[in-house]
Design a protein around this motif. Sequence first.
Motif, PDB file in Angstrom:
ATOM      1  N   GLY A  85       0.870  -1.284  -0.046  1.00 29.55           N
ATOM      2  CA  GLY A  85      -0.065  -0.120  -0.046  1.00 29.55           C
ATOM      3  C   GLY A  85       0.787   1.198   0.010  1.00 29.55           C
ATOM      4  N   TYR A  86       0.406   2.351  -0.847  1.00 32.58           N
ATOM      5  CA  TYR A  86       1.036   3.636  -1.020  1.00 32.58           C
ATOM      6  C   TYR A  86       0.057   4.543  -0.848  1.00 32.58           C
ATOM      7  N   GLU A 106       5.765  13.256   1.544  1.00 31.63           N
ATOM      8  CA  GLU A 106       5.583  12.167   2.466  1.00 31.63           C
ATOM      9  C   GLU A 106       4.930  10.989   1.944  1.00 31.63           C
ATOM     10  N   LEU A 107       5.661   9.842   1.968  1.00 32.62           N
ATOM     11  CA  LEU A 107       5.336   8.541   1.380  1.00 32.62           C
ATOM     12  C   LEU A 107       4.911   7.666   2.438  1.00 32.62           C
ATOM     13  N   TYR A 108       3.739   7.451   2.535  1.00 35.93           N
ATOM     14  CA  TYR A 108       3.175   6.510   3.468  1.00 35.93           C
ATOM     15  C   TYR A 108       3.259   5.032   2.689  1.00 35.93           C
ATOM     16  N   HIS A 109       3.808   4.020   3.245  1.00 37.39           N
ATOM     17  CA  HIS A 109       3.659   2.875   2.596  1.00 37.39           C
ATOM     18  C   HIS A 109       3.785   1.431   3.528  1.00 37.39           C
ATOM     19  N   ALA A 110       3.312   0.688   3.040  1.00 36.37           N
ATOM     20  CA  ALA A 110       3.192  -0.752   3.983  1.00 36.37           C
ATOM     21  C   ALA A 110       3.346  -1.898   2.946  1.00 36.37           C
ATOM     22  N   GLY A 148       5.042  -4.038   8.581  1.00 38.36           N
ATOM     23  CA  GLY A 148       4.563  -2.884   9.244  1.00 38.36           C
ATOM     24  C   GLY A 148       4.579  -1.800   8.075  1.00 38.36           C
ATOM     25  N   ALA A 149       4.097  -0.338   8.775  1.00 39.64           N
ATOM     26  CA  ALA A 149       3.842   0.631   7.817  1.00 39.64           C
ATOM     27  C   ALA A 149       5.006   1.732   8.194  1.00 39.64           C
ATOM     28  N   TRP A 150       5.300   2.447   7.345  1.00 41.93           N
ATOM     29  CA  TRP A 150       6.165   3.330   7.307  1.00 41.93           C
ATOM     30  C   TRP A 150       5.754   4.917   6.771  1.00 41.93           C
ATOM     31  N   MET A 151       6.566   5.938   6.986  1.00 46.55           N
ATOM     32  CA  MET A 151       6.328   7.208   6.249  1.00 46.55           C
ATOM     33  C   MET A 151       7.569   7.397   6.010  1.00 46.55           C
ATOM     34  N   ASN A 152       7.908   7.786   4.682  1.00 45.43           N
ATOM     35  CA  ASN A 152       9.197   7.712   3.923  1.00 45.43           C
ATOM     36  C   ASN A 152      10.457   6.691   4.698  1.00 45.43           C
ATOM     37  N   ASP A 153      11.257   6.980   5.448  1.00 47.22           N
ATOM     38  CA  ASP A 153      12.073   5.870   6.024  1.00 47.22           C
ATOM     39  C   ASP A 153      11.998   5.626   7.412  1.00 47.22           C
ATOM     40  N   THR A 154      11.028   6.186   8.085  1.00 44.24           N
ATOM     41  CA  THR A 154      10.646   6.305   9.412  1.00 44.24           C
ATOM     42  C   THR A 154       9.539   5.128   9.658  1.00 44.24           C
ATOM     43  N   PRO A 155       9.684   4.048  10.507  1.00 50.63           N
ATOM     44  CA  PRO A 155       8.662   3.202  10.793  1.00 50.63           C
ATOM     45  C   PRO A 155       7.555   3.892  11.659  1.00 50.63           C
ATOM     46  N   LEU A 156       6.300   3.602  11.224  1.00 49.29           N
ATOM     47  CA  LEU A 156       5.315   4.139  12.055  1.00 49.29           C
ATOM     48  C   LEU A 156       5.030   3.208  13.404  1.00 49.29           C
ATOM     49  N   SER A 185      -0.850   7.229  11.118  1.00 52.38           N
ATOM     50  CA  SER A 185       0.455   7.725  11.521  1.00 52.38           C
ATOM     51  C   SER A 185       0.112   8.256  12.984  1.00 52.38           C
ATOM     52  N   GLY A 186      -1.144   8.423  13.464  1.00 50.21           N
ATOM     53  CA  GLY A 186      -1.720   8.927  14.751  1.00 50.21           C
ATOM     54  C   GLY A 186      -2.041  10.419  14.452  1.00 50.21           C
ATOM     55  N   ARG A 187      -2.027  10.970  13.054  1.00 46.39           N
ATOM     56  CA  ARG A 187      -2.556  12.457  13.150  1.00 46.39           C
ATOM     57  C   ARG A 187      -3.968  12.500  13.344  1.00 46.39           C
ATOM     58  N   LEU A 188      -4.866  11.640  12.988  1.00 48.16           N
ATOM     59  CA  LEU A 188      -6.140  11.339  13.250  1.00 48.16           C
ATOM     60  C   LEU A 188      -6.414   9.922  14.052  1.00 48.16           C
TER      61      LEU A 188
END
Length: 262
Positions: A117-118, A126-130, A135-143, A199-202
């Motif tokens: 998923g992207y 900001e690329l959210y991907h899984a 797991g899920a990531w935003m760019n190179d940072t794991p969520l 990402s927890g923003r919502l």
Amino acid sequence: MANWTKIDQTVKRWIQEAGTNIRASFTNSLTIQTKSNPNDLVTNVDQETERFFIENIRSHFPDHRILGEEGQGDQIKSLDGVIWMIDPIDGTMNFVHQQRNFAISIGIYEDGIGQLGYIYDIVHDELYHARKGHGAWMNDTPLQKLEQVPVETAILGISATWLINNRHFDQNKLIQLAKDVRGVRSYGSAALELAYVASGRLSAYITMRNAPWDFAGGKMIVEEAGGIVSTISGEDIDMLSINPVFAAAPGLYEDILKKYLS
């Protein structure tokens, strides 16, 4: 058997290239048309971006099928095999009027099960991907895995459309939910709102009408972040139909479903 590592690397290159092209279009005049109603917009950039992905998929993965919002893909009647569900620009109205709050959304499913998923917020890069099981990531940072949030401190993503009289759901239940949560937000892009849940923003997102290309990528990302995605009655989503969609962190999901959506 699909090589998901190779597919993942390839999709990310394509998304970056498509994003560069879309950003370059900001200074150009758009050709804007309407689809189902005057507020359902499509631009030449939507169509060109979808065509870019389709041509690349057909060239590199000819046995895969494509479900695209702008109708340039295949006629999909079953979930058999590998299917790409693509929204080239989710939030076209925002793209036209604001040049922000829109995203490329792609979900890749195999026999009905989400594998990749992207969601790419082009303006903010900001690329959210899984990937399933990774797991899920935003760019190179794991969520971080989503944790339980009480209703009174939750931020809810919901359009004002569903807080007035409508034929899809009792708005009074949703009005009470909107009163009980800490805050309500609407971004005009289902893909971004699902990414924000992941990402927890919502804390949660509710809508009465989403098409598969709206939620396919986001569903994967939310689930890999530990959240739950279903219809508003708690049933499995039909990946080939328009659905009401409810996504939330665990715990909050059950609380809202029981108290406000039942």
